[in-house]
Design an enzyme around this catalytic site. Structure first.
Site, PDB file in Angstrom:
ATOM      1  N   GLU A 150       0.832  -1.202   0.000  1.00 39.77           N
ATOM      2  CA  GLU A 150       0.000   0.000   0.000  1.00 39.77           C
ATOM      3  C   GLU A 150       0.877   1.266   0.000  1.00 39.77           C
ATOM      4  O   GLU A 150       1.873   1.302   0.702  1.00 39.77           O
ATOM      5  CB  GLU A 150      -0.914   0.032   1.228  1.00 39.77           C
ATOM      6  CG  GLU A 150      -2.010   1.091   1.076  1.00 39.77           C
ATOM      7  CD  GLU A 150      -2.917   1.218   2.298  1.00 39.77           C
ATOM      8  OE1 GLU A 150      -2.548   0.786   3.399  1.00 39.77           O
ATOM      9  OE2 GLU A 150      -4.006   1.787   2.126  1.00 39.77           O
ATOM     10  N   GLU A 325      -5.914  -2.496  12.654  1.00 41.37           N
ATOM     11  CA  GLU A 325      -5.614  -3.345  11.489  1.00 41.37           C
ATOM     12  C   GLU A 325      -6.654  -4.458  11.343  1.00 41.37           C
ATOM     13  O   GLU A 325      -6.998  -4.858  10.228  1.00 41.37           O
ATOM     14  CB  GLU A 325      -4.204  -3.935  11.581  1.00 41.37           C
ATOM     15  CG  GLU A 325      -3.068  -2.920  11.755  1.00 41.37           C
ATOM     16  CD  GLU A 325      -3.109  -1.739  10.790  1.00 41.37           C
ATOM     17  OE1 GLU A 325      -3.669  -1.871   9.687  1.00 41.37           O
ATOM     18  OE2 GLU A 325      -2.588  -0.662  11.166  1.00 41.37           O
ATOM     19  N   GLU A 347      -9.398   4.347   6.380  1.00 38.45           N
ATOM     20  CA  GLU A 347      -8.646   4.795   7.553  1.00 38.45           C
ATOM     21  C   GLU A 347      -9.521   5.465   8.607  1.00 38.45           C
ATOM     22  O   GLU A 347      -9.300   5.303   9.801  1.00 38.45           O
ATOM     23  CB  GLU A 347      -7.495   5.716   7.122  1.00 38.45           C
ATOM     24  CG  GLU A 347      -6.468   5.037   6.198  1.00 38.45           C
ATOM     25  CD  GLU A 347      -5.862   3.767   6.784  1.00 38.45           C
ATOM     26  OE1 GLU A 347      -6.021   3.507   7.988  1.00 38.45           O
ATOM     27  OE2 GLU A 347      -5.224   3.014   6.022  1.00 38.45           O
TER      28      GLU A 347
HETATM   29  N1  BES Z   1      -3.051   1.165   5.985  1.00 40.43           N
HETATM   30  C1  BES Z   1      -2.234   1.717   6.999  1.00 40.43           C
HETATM   31  C2  BES Z   1      -0.764   1.578   6.745  1.00 40.43           C
HETATM   32  C3  BES Z   1      -0.198   2.531   5.728  1.00 40.43           C
HETATM   33  C4  BES Z   1       0.050   3.839   6.062  1.00 40.43           C
HETATM   34  C5  BES Z   1       0.112   2.107   4.451  1.00 40.43           C
HETATM   35  C6  BES Z   1       0.577   4.714   5.125  1.00 40.43           C
HETATM   36  C7  BES Z   1       0.632   2.972   3.514  1.00 40.43           C
HETATM   37  C8  BES Z   1       0.865   4.282   3.845  1.00 40.43           C
HETATM   38  C9  BES Z   1      -2.535   1.089   8.349  1.00 40.43           C
HETATM   39  O1  BES Z   1      -3.803   0.558   8.475  1.00 40.43           O
HETATM   40  C10 BES Z   1      -2.445   2.175   9.388  1.00 40.43           C
HETATM   41  O2  BES Z   1      -3.262   3.038   9.360  1.00 40.43           O
HETATM   42  N2  BES Z   1      -1.460   2.128  10.260  1.00 40.43           N
HETATM   43  C11 BES Z   1      -1.244   3.156  11.259  1.00 40.43           C
HETATM   44  C12 BES Z   1      -1.577   2.666  12.634  1.00 40.43           C
HETATM   45  C13 BES Z   1      -2.930   3.061  13.100  1.00 40.43           C
HETATM   46  C14 BES Z   1      -3.176   2.562  14.498  1.00 40.43           C
HETATM   47  C15 BES Z   1      -3.204   4.533  13.040  1.00 40.43           C
HETATM   48  C16 BES Z   1       0.202   3.527  11.217  1.00 40.43           C
HETATM   49  O3  BES Z   1       0.917   2.960  10.401  1.00 40.43           O
HETATM   50  O4  BES Z   1       0.617   4.392  11.983  1.00 40.43           O
HETATM   51 ZN    ZN Z   2      -5.319   1.969   8.742  1.00 40.07          ZN
END
Ligand code: BES
Ligand code: ZN
Length: 884
Positions: A150, A325, A347
């Site tokens: 992603e 997640e 998100e």
């Molecule tokens: N889908 C995201 C990870 C992501 C972030 C992929 C940016 C590509 C670019 C994942 O679900 C996510 O949001 N992760 C967060 C943690 C969450 C608890 C806010 C993170 O990576 O900080």
């Molecule tokens: Zn996320």
């Protein structure tokens, strides 16, 4: 309902209707058969992909995404006979598209197979199929191969139609040494002995065919991994980690994941459709975690936790990440946005849902109270800048997509959902979510589909109320005036900007504002301000407050007299915790923007010294910190006086709460004590400073539990601020040798608190050194924003090392944005803005132009604030005895 890919356009490139750079719609992938063999010595990998394609329109070409891959052969066939064995293949670097030209037209309605043989590099950039390293107990560096797709890096791993709406089935095979663990989204269906490209005597591990899914959710991992498993859920759930980790540290996440999966299945009335759930700790990871379907990957510190050496805040973070997640497994994975401008559906929802389930599992954490000082403030803060963007923002190029993983998509997105869930009622909201998931399972959606499902469940026209919140940038400030004679209030909405320079054309949108009027009789939930200005009767003007519990997205501007009365109402117990915290946040923000005087805000804060709740204190101290950082380049006398005010605020509380912990301390108290201790210590409370040194000295002598994990960050900060080289070396040594990543990170994050110029230079030598992983570059620099000299030193480092920074954090990674932001946003003056603009004038800002613009806007706002209210602040500090 879904558009996206189905927009007709003749060549790849810009789609006629949306301006998006998407692939032509001539063919659609149905099934990928992908075999990969990574070489963990040379960091090459060998790949072969066969893609079953449905021809949608007659075409003489096939276009698909690739990036940094070497394609060695291409074959197109149909029904077993070859149509083209080595056709002309061209590459468009800008669009990241490979196009195969055919002599004869493929006919709509037929099926063809495309085969590519290719090689790629297991890169060092945490994107696509990449390598990650860890050190074994005897100091050897070892590697594993893992993925991060992603948003648009699946094309870096293998040739594919890399758009979320192009769902397909995948059959993955990994070839690896026999001692390696091979993981992918699905479970293993077969394992065979094979001779690979890179050596004999290997195994080929084939995974079960996936359901229909998007490319950005694929994952595969090859490495030496340990695991623990639980059978508490219907399906096996495992936590994997490389051997440098104590696998037992995954226990908390493992148990929580099993409980959460069961809870989500019930809440969504939708079975998790995959055969297992694996969660893996990855030593090099650009984000915090990634929701790959059935194979969630995490930064080590966001999955592994040693309850003995980590504090309460860390536990809450791990719970949040795991639940976030897991929420994506339905919201995002089962039902996916049709294109990236719907990212907030992913998100925003996962953020809201993680709060919802955290509240169910840990009601004593009162997470919805912290929501008001956390997500709500992040959203209001970023969205107060002219350089913010609407939740649904057109994203055209791949390099734009990374930049919208920000507080708008996550925090404002979740605030919109919190608002609509309160508006409909949580049960009705959840019924709408169930219908949405049922209707669109394995498909793609747009925002309107969510509103439609909620309308279906509630019988209300949700779209007409909510659409504007996702389509418009910004939010209103609501000005309240009172008419005692009429017994009414008048409320007026205007666009809010932190720089307080709204132009008429920026103030056209009228939001439906849920007023949430609180009086002594309770909350009137049904009042909505839908025009520019409206009056509403209020029975008893003695006490009222708008935006009860701050469940709506706006700031309230009261008259100074009313604000004072509200301060008293808070003391009289008329306001909820959320009301008190939110009211302070509004007052703080409105002072910073010049809608209100800063002196009134300071008086309000001062009146809160008898406050009992952690989150309210949290907001009070955040607002004091905001003033401190805006005044950081101003006269020393003023800065000292602000510090005295801060000390005066927290001193008694610090001594009352103390800094020792007992088993009976609740989760919130465990965070309350360090918050106050840290502020008192940094403001110079002698007892606290002495206590910090006592703990630290014992700790240095080998008594590792002399510093409670909850206090670790605070103790380091205080001793570094007040100490010298000896303390610095000791904390640096902790970074180098502490047993867990959490402890090492706390140390690394603290070093910037040392202000001695020589120590600042030593801190600045760290981010680009081999000692600090690319994923952690931002850790040592964050604390360098605590003094004007450090902010200047950080900027000098940044400008002198620009090329090396870009090399280490290429523009495709969101981390470059973070570093640009950290290195610029500490400044406060108009000439600072000029200096920064001058530096970037001759450089490409691709990949971080948004965060740079936001940083500059925030400096402009601070500059105006200090100019405007400098004298008032001085006077207030003087008349309150903080300034001679
Ligand atoms: N889908 C995201 C990870 C992501 C972030 C992929 C940016 C590509 C670019 C994942 O679900 C996510 O949001 N992760 C967060 C943690 C969450 C608890 C806010 C993170 O990576 O900080
Ligand atoms: Zn996320």
């Amino acid at each position: 309902m879904c558009k996206g890919h189905n927009v007709v356009n003749d060549v790849h490139g810009v789609s006629a209707s949306s301006g998006r750079e998407i692939l032509p719609a001539h063919v659609k992938p149905a099934h990928y058969y992908l075999t990969l063999e990574p070489n963990l010595e040379t960091f090459q990998y060998d790949g072969e992909v066969t893609i079953d394609l449905d021809v949608v329109e007659d075409t003489k070409s096939i276009s698909l995404n690739t990036l940094d891959l070497q394609i060695h052969s291409t074959k197109v066939s149909s029904d077993g006979h070859v149509i083209a064995s080595s056709p002309v293949v061209s590459y468009d670097e800008d669009q990241q598209v490979t196009t195969i030209k055919l002599n004869d037209s493929l006919k709509a309605g037929t099926k063809v197979q495309l085969v590519h043989k290719f090689t790629g590099e297991l890169n060092n950039n945490m994107a696509g199929f990449y390598r990650s390293s860890y050190k074994t107990k005897d100091g050897k560096t070892k590697h594993m191969a893992t993925t991060q797709m992603e948003p648009t890096d699946a094309r870096r791993a293998f040739p594919c139609f890399d758009e979320p709406a192009l769902k397909s089935k995948f059959t993955i095979t990994l070839i690896a040494d026999k001692n390696m663990t091979c993981l992918s989204n699905m479970d293993v269906v077969s394992e065979k002995d094979v001779d690979g490209k890179y050596g004999k005597g290997k195994k080929a591990v084939t995974f079960r065919e996936t359901p229909l899914m998007s490319t950005y959710l694929l994952a595969f991992i090859v490495g030496e991994l340990n695991y623990i498993e639980t059978k508490a859920f219907r399906l096996p759930v495992r936590v994997y980690a490389p051997p440098d980790q104590d696998i037992e540290h995954g226990r908390f996440s493992l148990e929580l994941a099993a409980k959460t999966l069961e809870f989500y299945e019930k809440t969504f009335d939708s079975e998790f459709p995959l055969p297992k759930m694996d969660m893996v700790a990855i030593p090099d990871f650009s984000a915090g975690a990634m929701e790959n379907w059935g194979l969630i990957t995490y930064r080590v510190v966001d999955l592994m936790m040693d309850e003995a050496s980590s504090g309460a805040a860390k536990k809450e973070r791990v719970a949040e990440v795991v639940q976030h997640e897991l929420a994506h497994q339905w919201f995002g994975n089962l039902v996916t946005m049709d294109f990236w401008e719907g990212l907030w559906l992913n998100e925003g929802f996962a953020t809201w849902m993680s709060w919802y389930s955290c509240n169910v599992f840990y009601p004593e954490w009162k997470v919805w109270e912290s929501y008001v000082v956390d997500n709500l403030q992040s959203a209001l803060s970023l969205d107060s800048l002219r350089s913010s963007h609407p939740i649904e923002v057109p994203v055209k190029k791949a390099s734009d997509i990374n930049q919208i993983f920000d507080a708008i998509s996550y925090s404002k997105g979740s605030c919109v959902l919190r608002m609509v869930s309160k508006y409909l009622g949580e049960d009705v909201f959840m019924e709408g979510i169930r219908r949405y998931l049922k209707k669109h399972a394995f498909g793609n959606t747009q925002t309107g589909d969510l509103w439609a499902a909620l309308a279906d469940a509630s019988g209300k026209d949700v779209e007409s109320v909510m659409a504007i919140w996702t389509k418009q940038i910004g939010y209103p400030v609501v000005t309240v005036t009172e008419d005692a004679k009429k017994g009414a209030i008048t409320v007026k909405q205007n666009r809010y900007l932190r720089t307080n320079d709204v132009k008429p054309e920026e103030d056209k949108a009228l939001f439906p504002v849920f007023l949430g009027l609180r009086t002594k009789d309770g909350v009137q939930e049904d009042l909505t301000l839908s025009e520019r200005e409206q009056s509403f009767p209020v029975k008893d003007l003695d006490f009222f407050k708008l935006n009860a519990d701050h469940s709506s997205i706006y700031r309230t501007l009261y008259t100074p007299e009313r604000l004072e009365k509200l301060g008293q109402a808070a003391k009289d117990g008329l306001l909820t915790t959320e009301d008190r915290a939110g009211m302070i946040a509004d007052a703080g923000a409105l002072a910073a923007s010049g809608h209100q005087g800063t002196d009134g805000m300071l008086s309000l804060l001062k009146g809160f010294n008898s406050e009992s709740e952690f989150v309210v204190w949290n907001e009070i101290l955040t607002r004091v910190a905001t003033i401190r950082s805006a005044w950081i380049f101003e006269d020393e006398a003023i800065r000292k006086a602000i510090n005295k005010f801060r000390l005066d605020l927290v001193q008694d509380k610090a001594h009352e709460l103390g800094w020792s912990f007992s088993d009976s301390d609740g989760h919130i108290l465990q965070q309350f004590k360090p918050l106050i201790f840290n502020n008192a210590g940094q403001a110079g409370d002698e007892k606290v400073v002495k206590a910090a040194f006592d703990m630290f000295n014992k700790f240095r002598e080998g008594e590792r539990n002399a510093i409670h994990p909850n206090l670790r960050g605070a103790v380091y900060a205080i001793v570094l601020k007040n100490g010298g080289k000896a303390e610095y070396d000791a904390v640096l040594n902790e970074f180098r040798t502490a047993p867990t990543s959490d402890e090492r990170n706390d140390a690394l994050r603290s070093l910037g608190h040392a202000t001695d110029p020589e120590l600042v230079q030593r801190t600045l030598a760290l981010p680009l050194s081999d000692e600090v992983k690319g994923q952690d570059v931002y850790l040592p620099i964050a604390a360098l924003r605590g003094s004007s000299a450090s902010i200047e030193a950080l900027w000098t480092w940044f400008t002198e090392n620009w090329d090396a920074i870009v090399k280490r954090l290429p523009p495709g990674l969101s981390m470059l944005s973070t570093v640009v932001q950290l290195c610029t946003s500490g400044f406060t003056h108009a000439d600072h803005v000029e200096k920064i603009e001058k530096f970037f004038a001759s450089k490409s800002t691709k990949g971080f132009d948004q965060s740079l613009a936001q940083s500059l806007d925030s400096i402009r706002a601070k500059s105006k604030w200090t100019e405007r209210d400098g004298d008032d602040v001085r006077k207030w500090l003087k008349s309150n005895g903080y300034l001679e």
